[in-house]
Design a protein around this motif. Structure first.
Motif, PDB file in Angstrom:
ATOM      1  N   ASN A 118       0.841  -1.209   0.000  1.00  0.00           N
ATOM      2  CA  ASN A 118       0.000   0.000   0.000  1.00  0.00           C
ATOM      3  C   ASN A 118       0.874   1.256   0.000  1.00  0.00           C
ATOM      4  O   ASN A 118       0.579   2.234  -0.689  1.00  0.00           O
ATOM      5  CB  ASN A 118      -0.954   0.009   1.196  1.00  0.00           C
ATOM      6  CG  ASN A 118      -2.088  -0.974   1.013  1.00  0.00           C
ATOM      7  OD1 ASN A 118      -2.422  -1.351  -0.105  1.00  0.00           O
ATOM      8  ND2 ASN A 118      -2.689  -1.401   2.109  1.00  0.00           N
ATOM      9  N   LYS A 119       1.937   1.234   0.789  1.00  0.00           N
ATOM     10  CA  LYS A 119       2.854   2.384   0.815  1.00  0.00           C
ATOM     11  C   LYS A 119       3.552   2.548  -0.532  1.00  0.00           C
ATOM     12  O   LYS A 119       3.737   3.669  -1.013  1.00  0.00           O
ATOM     13  CB  LYS A 119       3.875   2.238   1.934  1.00  0.00           C
ATOM     14  CG  LYS A 119       3.276   2.434   3.307  1.00  0.00           C
ATOM     15  CD  LYS A 119       4.318   2.279   4.390  1.00  0.00           C
ATOM     16  CE  LYS A 119       3.682   2.467   5.758  1.00  0.00           C
ATOM     17  NZ  LYS A 119       4.664   2.309   6.842  1.00  0.00           N
ATOM     18  N   THR A 125       1.225   6.505  -7.088  1.00  0.00           N
ATOM     19  CA  THR A 125      -0.086   7.062  -7.434  1.00  0.00           C
ATOM     20  C   THR A 125       0.017   8.588  -7.417  1.00  0.00           C
ATOM     21  O   THR A 125       0.448   9.172  -6.433  1.00  0.00           O
ATOM     22  CB  THR A 125      -1.143   6.597  -6.415  1.00  0.00           C
ATOM     23  OG1 THR A 125      -1.142   5.180  -6.365  1.00  0.00           O
ATOM     24  CG2 THR A 125      -2.517   7.097  -6.813  1.00  0.00           C
ATOM     25  N   PRO A 126      -0.396   9.221  -8.520  1.00  0.00           N
ATOM     26  CA  PRO A 126      -0.305  10.687  -8.547  1.00  0.00           C
ATOM     27  C   PRO A 126      -1.241  11.320  -7.525  1.00  0.00           C
ATOM     28  O   PRO A 126      -2.357  10.853  -7.309  1.00  0.00           O
ATOM     29  CB  PRO A 126      -0.726  11.057  -9.962  1.00  0.00           C
ATOM     30  CG  PRO A 126      -1.000   9.799 -10.681  1.00  0.00           C
ATOM     31  CD  PRO A 126      -0.884   8.653  -9.748  1.00  0.00           C
ATOM     32  N   LYS A 127      -0.776  12.350  -6.896  1.00  0.00           N
ATOM     33  CA  LYS A 127      -1.576  13.084  -5.925  1.00  0.00           C
ATOM     34  C   LYS A 127      -2.513  14.024  -6.679  1.00  0.00           C
ATOM     35  O   LYS A 127      -2.118  14.642  -7.670  1.00  0.00           O
ATOM     36  CB  LYS A 127      -0.661  13.911  -5.019  1.00  0.00           C
ATOM     37  CG  LYS A 127       0.456  13.121  -4.367  1.00  0.00           C
ATOM     38  CD  LYS A 127       0.053  12.690  -2.976  1.00  0.00           C
ATOM     39  CE  LYS A 127       1.199  12.091  -2.225  1.00  0.00           C
ATOM     40  NZ  LYS A 127       1.459  10.723  -2.471  1.00  0.00           N
TER      41      LYS A 127
END
Length: 131
Positions: A118-119, A125-127
């Motif tokens: 998950n980290k 993953t783009p913010k």
């Protein structure tokens, strides 16, 4: 040509008949892809520059560069020449990410997999952009 085929053929046979993780199989498949490109270029250029001194020495050096693991030449040529020419750059990156994941699964204890993955996913993953 003999230098680029005899040893690599023997090493490829050994690689394919052993029960390792497949890294050596990938290395030799990459080598043969790059060697075929070198062979085609050498065959074509021989008609034009084959009489120039050192042409065959240069071809021999390029062949050795491709198959010696200390140079990792086949991997360099594969990633910088063949993959872009074939338009497979995105697929190569996805394959590399898959290999990283497999390596992480081996090295991280099973009870930490979900947390660590998950980290790792959050890193890639783009913010969302704030207005």
């Amino acid at each position: 040509v003999a230098m680029g085929t005899v040893y690599p053929m023997a090493a490829s046979t050994v690689a394919l008949t052993t029960k390792e993780d497949g890294a050596d199989d990938t290395f030799w498949l990459t080598y043969w892809s790059c060697f075929s490109l070198l062979f085609l270029a050498m065959d074509y250029l021989e008609n034009f520059v084959g009489q120039i001194r050192g042409f065959y020495s240069l071809c021999l050096a390029a062949t050795i560069y491709l198959f010696l693991p200390m140079f990792d030449g086949a991997n360099v040529v594969f990633r910088r020449v063949l993959v872009p020419l074939s338009g497979q750059y995105e697929n190569m990156l996805l394959h590399d990410a898959y290999l990283v994941r497999k390596d992480m699964e081996k090295k991280i204890p099973a009870n930490y997999h979900e947390t660590v993955f998950n980290k790792a996913a959050a890193v890639f993953t783009p913010k969302p952009k704030s207005s």
